[in-house]
Design a protein around this motif. Sequence first.
Motif, PDB file in Angstrom:
ATOM      1  N   ALA A  51       0.833  -1.210   0.000  1.00 13.19           N
ATOM      2  CA  ALA A  51       0.000   0.000   0.000  1.00 13.19           C
ATOM      3  C   ALA A  51       0.865   1.257   0.000  1.00 13.19           C
ATOM      4  CB  ALA A  51      -0.929  -0.009   1.210  1.00 13.19           C
ATOM      5  N   HIS A  52       1.963   1.219   0.740  1.00 10.90           N
ATOM      6  CA  HIS A  52       2.886   2.355   0.801  1.00 10.90           C
ATOM      7  C   HIS A  52       3.467   2.647  -0.586  1.00 10.90           C
ATOM      8  CE1 HIS A  52       6.141   4.751   2.933  1.00 10.90           C
ATOM      9  NE2 HIS A  52       6.642   4.622   1.721  1.00 10.90           N
ATOM     10  N   GLU A  53       3.956   1.607  -1.248  1.00 10.43           N
ATOM     11  CA  GLU A  53       4.577   1.817  -2.562  1.00 10.43           C
ATOM     12  C   GLU A  53       3.530   2.191  -3.606  1.00 10.43           C
ATOM     13  OE1 GLU A  53       7.655   2.234  -2.333  1.00 10.43           O
ATOM     14  OE2 GLU A  53       7.901   1.218  -0.401  1.00 10.43           O
ATOM     15  N   VAL A  55       1.110   4.202  -3.141  1.00  4.75           N
ATOM     16  CA  VAL A  55       0.947   5.660  -3.048  1.00  4.75           C
ATOM     17  C   VAL A  55       2.029   6.339  -3.902  1.00  4.75           C
ATOM     18  CG1 VAL A  55       1.037   7.668  -1.513  1.00  4.75           C
ATOM     19  CG2 VAL A  55      -0.163   5.604  -0.796  1.00  4.75           C
ATOM     20  N   HIS A  56       3.256   5.833  -3.838  1.00  4.14           N
ATOM     21  CA  HIS A  56       4.315   6.425  -4.659  1.00  4.14           C
ATOM     22  C   HIS A  56       4.042   6.221  -6.162  1.00  4.14           C
ATOM     23  CE1 HIS A  56       6.524   7.554  -1.194  1.00  4.14           C
ATOM     24  NE2 HIS A  56       6.944   6.356  -0.860  1.00  4.14           N
ATOM     25  N   LEU A  57       3.486   5.065  -6.514  1.00 10.74           N
ATOM     26  CA  LEU A  57       3.125   4.824  -7.919  1.00 10.74           C
ATOM     27  C   LEU A  57       2.102   5.871  -8.362  1.00 10.74           C
ATOM     28  CD1 LEU A  57       2.806   0.922  -7.814  1.00 10.74           C
ATOM     29  CD2 LEU A  57       4.499   2.203  -9.132  1.00 10.74           C
ATOM     30  N   GLY A  80      14.166  16.272   4.929  1.00 14.07           N
ATOM     31  CA  GLY A  80      14.623  14.919   5.249  1.00 14.07           C
ATOM     32  C   GLY A  80      13.624  13.865   4.805  1.00 14.07           C
ATOM     33  N   TYR A  81      14.054  12.624   4.872  1.00 15.40           N
ATOM     34  CA  TYR A  81      13.244  11.513   4.375  1.00 15.40           C
ATOM     35  C   TYR A  81      11.950  11.348   5.167  1.00 15.40           C
ATOM     36  CZ  TYR A  81      11.778   6.658   3.763  1.00 15.40           C
ATOM     37  OH  TYR A  81      11.041   5.525   3.568  1.00 15.40           O
ATOM     38  N   TYR A  82      12.059  11.344   6.485  1.00 12.75           N
ATOM     39  CA  TYR A  82      10.895  10.999   7.305  1.00 12.75           C
ATOM     40  C   TYR A  82       9.779  12.033   7.214  1.00 12.75           C
ATOM     41  CZ  TYR A  82       8.311   8.670  11.002  1.00 12.75           C
ATOM     42  OH  TYR A  82       7.338   8.008  11.698  1.00 12.75           O
ATOM     43  N   TYR A  86       5.639  13.454   0.775  1.00 17.36           N
ATOM     44  CA  TYR A  86       5.235  12.311  -0.050  1.00 17.36           C
ATOM     45  C   TYR A  86       5.378  11.006   0.738  1.00 17.36           C
ATOM     46  CZ  TYR A  86       5.685  16.006  -3.463  1.00 17.36           C
ATOM     47  OH  TYR A  86       5.573  17.204  -4.115  1.00 17.36           O
ATOM     48  N   GLU A  87       6.353  10.970   1.643  1.00 10.98           N
ATOM     49  CA  GLU A  87       6.512   9.814   2.528  1.00 10.98           C
ATOM     50  C   GLU A  87       5.425   9.803   3.601  1.00 10.98           C
ATOM     51  OE1 GLU A  87       8.219   7.180   2.219  1.00 10.98           O
ATOM     52  OE2 GLU A  87       9.311   7.911   0.492  1.00 10.98           O
ATOM     53  N   VAL A  88       5.102  10.971   4.121  1.00 10.79           N
ATOM     54  CA  VAL A  88       4.060  11.066   5.142  1.00 10.79           C
ATOM     55  C   VAL A  88       2.749  10.557   4.549  1.00 10.79           C
ATOM     56  CG1 VAL A  88       2.699  12.656   6.562  1.00 10.79           C
ATOM     57  CG2 VAL A  88       5.183  12.964   6.381  1.00 10.79           C
ATOM     58  N   GLU A  89       2.433  11.002   3.326  1.00 10.84           N
ATOM     59  CA  GLU A  89       1.208  10.566   2.661  1.00 10.84           C
ATOM     60  C   GLU A  89       1.203   9.040   2.481  1.00 10.84           C
ATOM     61  OE1 GLU A  89       0.677  12.016  -1.361  1.00 10.84           O
ATOM     62  OE2 GLU A  89      -1.416  11.395  -1.418  1.00 10.84           O
ATOM     63  N   ALA A  90       2.327   8.491   2.044  1.00 13.72           N
ATOM     64  CA  ALA A  90       2.413   7.041   1.812  1.00 13.72           C
ATOM     65  C   ALA A  90       2.265   6.260   3.118  1.00 13.72           C
ATOM     66  CB  ALA A  90       3.738   6.702   1.129  1.00 13.72           C
ATOM     67  N   ARG A  91       2.904   6.735   4.176  1.00 10.39           N
ATOM     68  CA  ARG A  91       2.803   6.062   5.480  1.00 10.39           C
ATOM     69  C   ARG A  91       1.380   6.082   6.004  1.00 10.39           C
ATOM     70  NH1 ARG A  91       7.554   8.487   7.090  1.00 10.39           N
ATOM     71  NH2 ARG A  91       6.436  10.084   8.245  1.00 10.39           N
TER      72      ARG A  91
END
Length: 115
Positions: A51-53, A55-57, A80-82, A86-91
């Motif tokens: 599901a996380h990946e 979101v990136h797709l 930063g990464y965390y 776009y990472e927050v949305e995916a998480r």
Amino acid sequence: MQNLRTWTRSPLAFIARRVLKAQRVAMVIGQTVHLSGATREQFLADAEWVAHEQVHLRQYKEFGLLPFLWKYLVESARVGYYQNKYEVEAREEARRVVLADPNHVLRPLPRHAQS
Ligand SMILES: [Zn+2]
């Protein structure tokens, strides 16, 4: 998710895995999930990870390959990464998907933690 495109033993994911000192890495570039340290089967068996990946797709689809890559890198350099939005949305989305899945086994709280 049989139509999800994966590339196992991806050299790019391998480099990311070394840099991040991670055991396993999935990294989306365009519409392909690059994997290192995990087989396609191991990846697909992990609903939250998929599901996380996904979101990136979707983010790549929304913005286009190079524009998204650029936005992602700028955001990463900035916060930063965390904290990268776009990472927050995916998480957050991955968490929602897992919690909404009726087959997801929620571990009961240990007895002493129940009220
Ligand atoms: Zn991510």
